[in-house]
Design a protein around this motif. Structure first.
Motif, PDB file in Angstrom:
ATOM      1  N   ASP A 209       0.845  -1.022  -0.064  1.00 58.81           N
ATOM      2  CA  ASP A 209       0.081   0.033  -0.009  1.00 58.81           C
ATOM      3  C   ASP A 209       0.832   1.176   0.089  1.00 58.81           C
ATOM      4  O   ASP A 209       1.552   1.560   1.125  1.00 58.81           O
ATOM      5  CB  ASP A 209      -0.936   0.111   1.279  1.00 58.81           C
ATOM      6  N   ASP A 210       0.973   1.973  -1.229  1.00 64.07           N
ATOM      7  CA  ASP A 210       2.070   2.720  -1.137  1.00 64.07           C
ATOM      8  C   ASP A 210       1.869   4.127  -0.670  1.00 64.07           C
ATOM      9  O   ASP A 210       2.626   5.023  -0.489  1.00 64.07           O
ATOM     10  CB  ASP A 210       2.450   3.211  -2.713  1.00 64.07           C
ATOM     11  N   ASP A 211       0.444   4.197  -0.208  1.00 61.44           N
ATOM     12  CA  ASP A 211       0.169   5.540   0.344  1.00 61.44           C
ATOM     13  C   ASP A 211       0.014   5.543   1.499  1.00 61.44           C
ATOM     14  O   ASP A 211      -0.701   6.272   2.403  1.00 61.44           O
ATOM     15  CB  ASP A 211      -1.289   6.238  -0.575  1.00 61.44           C
TER      16      ASP A 211
ATOM     17  N   SER B 207      -3.404   7.059   9.421  1.00 60.92           N
ATOM     18  CA  SER B 207      -3.678   8.396   8.709  1.00 60.92           C
ATOM     19  C   SER B 207      -2.326   9.114   9.204  1.00 60.92           C
ATOM     20  O   SER B 207      -2.147  10.393   8.622  1.00 60.92           O
ATOM     21  CB  SER B 207      -4.807   9.210   9.149  1.00 60.92           C
TER      22      SER B 207
END
Length: 117
Positions: free
Chosen positions: A21-23, A56
């Motif tokens: 998950d690159d983000d 986040s």
């Protein structure tokens, strides 16, 4: 005359579920869930902590918790951890950044994951 026989191109490989998950914020890695087969959780590469919800903010570096907080096993997600306010019994999913406060709203700036015991 010779006939040239053309073969159909090979089918494209089926997409594969990936744990990448690159983000993600710095310090987190998406990994297969220990308690939910086929799903993922998020690993703090600094502390080994796993959380179910996509983070986040950057992963904490560890160290002692602020006063009034304790890391406890999640009641709803075996193999994962939450943080309990030792004054109120409130449980949150994110590592708290402020001392526990006995009254009022969630003082740690983190999502609630359930009531006390």
């Amino acid at each position: 005359q010779q006939q040239v026989r053309q073969e159909a191109p090979a089918p494209a490989p089926a997409p594969v579920a990936r744990a990448v998950d690159d983000d993600l914020p710095e310090g987190w890695k998406k990994v297969p869930s220990q308690s939910r087969p086929g799903q993922f959780s998020y690993l703090n590469v600094n502390t080994g902590e796993r959380v179910a919800e996509k983070p986040s903010r950057p992963a904490s570096q560890g160290g002692p918790l602020p006063p009034g907080w304790r890391r406890v096993p999640s009641q709803s997600r075996p193999g994962e951890w939450v943080y309990m306010n030792t004054v109120t019994g409130e449980r949150i999913a994110w590592r708290p950044t402020q001392a526990a406060v006995g009254a009022g709203a969630n003082q740690a700036g983190a999502p609630r994951v359930g009531g006390g015991q």
